[in-house]
Scaffold this motif. Sequence first.
Motif, PDB file in Angstrom:
ATOM      1  N   ALA A 139      -9.774  -5.941   9.296  1.00 23.39           N
ATOM      2  CA  ALA A 139      -9.097  -4.477  10.207  1.00 23.39           C
ATOM      3  C   ALA A 139      -8.270  -5.498  11.359  1.00 23.39           C
ATOM      4  O   ALA A 139      -6.963  -4.635  11.208  1.00 23.39           O
ATOM      5  CB  ALA A 139      -9.663  -3.995  11.144  1.00 23.39           C
ATOM      6  N   GLY A 189      -4.582  -5.229  11.084  1.00 22.81           N
ATOM      7  CA  GLY A 189      -3.952  -4.089  12.139  1.00 22.81           C
ATOM      8  C   GLY A 189      -2.576  -5.710  12.769  1.00 22.81           C
ATOM      9  O   GLY A 189      -1.498  -4.549  13.111  1.00 22.81           O
ATOM     10  N   GLU A 223      -6.166  -0.094  13.264  1.00 28.86           N
ATOM     11  CA  GLU A 223      -7.103  -1.151  12.681  1.00 28.86           C
ATOM     12  C   GLU A 223      -7.002  -2.719  13.488  1.00 28.86           C
ATOM     13  O   GLU A 223      -8.040  -3.072  13.324  1.00 28.86           O
ATOM     14  CB  GLU A 223      -6.419  -1.897  11.078  1.00 28.86           C
ATOM     15  CG  GLU A 223      -6.337  -0.679  10.283  1.00 28.86           C
ATOM     16  CD  GLU A 223      -5.773  -0.828   9.180  1.00 28.86           C
ATOM     17  OE1 GLU A 223      -4.813  -3.102   9.080  1.00 28.86           O
ATOM     18  OE2 GLU A 223      -4.793  -0.926   7.825  1.00 28.86           O
ATOM     19  N   TRP A 274     -13.148   3.748   9.448  1.00 28.30           N
ATOM     20  CA  TRP A 274     -13.169   2.845   8.154  1.00 28.30           C
ATOM     21  C   TRP A 274     -12.992   4.016   7.142  1.00 28.30           C
ATOM     22  O   TRP A 274     -11.965   3.534   5.839  1.00 28.30           O
ATOM     23  CB  TRP A 274     -13.583   1.821   8.480  1.00 28.30           C
ATOM     24  CG  TRP A 274     -12.928   0.970   8.010  1.00 28.30           C
ATOM     25  CD1 TRP A 274     -13.177   0.732   6.565  1.00 28.30           C
ATOM     26  CD2 TRP A 274     -11.949  -0.410   8.303  1.00 28.30           C
ATOM     27  NE1 TRP A 274     -12.229  -0.612   6.039  1.00 28.30           N
ATOM     28  CE2 TRP A 274     -11.525  -0.787   7.032  1.00 28.30           C
ATOM     29  CE3 TRP A 274     -11.285  -0.001   8.875  1.00 28.30           C
ATOM     30  CZ2 TRP A 274     -10.505  -1.756   6.960  1.00 28.30           C
ATOM     31  CZ3 TRP A 274      -9.658  -0.747   9.395  1.00 28.30           C
ATOM     32  CH2 TRP A 274      -9.537  -1.093   8.054  1.00 28.30           C
ATOM     33  N   LEU A 277     -10.481   5.887   6.193  1.00 27.86           N
ATOM     34  CA  LEU A 277      -9.145   5.552   6.621  1.00 27.86           C
ATOM     35  C   LEU A 277      -9.463   4.904   4.854  1.00 27.86           C
ATOM     36  O   LEU A 277      -8.231   4.703   4.485  1.00 27.86           O
ATOM     37  CB  LEU A 277      -9.310   4.072   7.528  1.00 27.86           C
ATOM     38  CG  LEU A 277      -7.851   3.538   7.156  1.00 27.86           C
ATOM     39  CD1 LEU A 277      -6.776   4.350   7.754  1.00 27.86           C
ATOM     40  CD2 LEU A 277      -8.298   2.020   8.527  1.00 27.86           C
ATOM     41  N   ASN A 302      -9.672  -1.713  -1.644  1.00 32.70           N
ATOM     42  CA  ASN A 302      -9.895  -0.730  -0.642  1.00 32.70           C
ATOM     43  C   ASN A 302     -11.579   0.207  -0.800  1.00 32.70           C
ATOM     44  O   ASN A 302     -12.826  -0.034   0.454  1.00 32.70           O
ATOM     45  CB  ASN A 302      -9.048   0.569  -0.958  1.00 32.70           C
ATOM     46  CG  ASN A 302      -8.007  -0.074   0.093  1.00 32.70           C
ATOM     47  OD1 ASN A 302      -7.141   0.330  -0.633  1.00 32.70           O
ATOM     48  ND2 ASN A 302      -7.796  -1.023   0.980  1.00 32.70           N
TER      49      ASN A 302
END
Length: 127
Positions: A16, A20, A55, A82, A85, A106
């Motif tokens: 993350a 991010g 993130e 998450w 996401l 993912n």
Amino acid sequence: MNLALWIAAGLLAAVALTGGVSKTFVAKEKLATIPGGQWTGDFGAGFVKTLGILELLAAIGLILPALAGVAPVLVPVTAACWVLLMIGAMITHLRHDGAAKFVALNLTYLALAAFLAWGRFGPASFA
């Protein structure tokens, strides 16, 4: 179990944080040239930066509440967010050719987040 959950939280927080920082501070046009970043061409710069900020907040929410002992329920809540996401990320990557490896990545992150949410809401909760 507790150690495995901390490892999962640490790995997800690192992912993350990396995502991010790149989405928040790297120009959308440059992200579009990076493998796996082609999806940014479908969205505005504001949306990409917003995802980056989310993130960054996720990286904080996966670790800090448990370390500080303040509202540790935010850890599994963040992990559950998450999961959502990552579902969106998989759908987005499926729209682009050659993105199957990113969908698999993912899915791995989704599985880690689901494990973390399950573990911290259930058998190894902080309460």
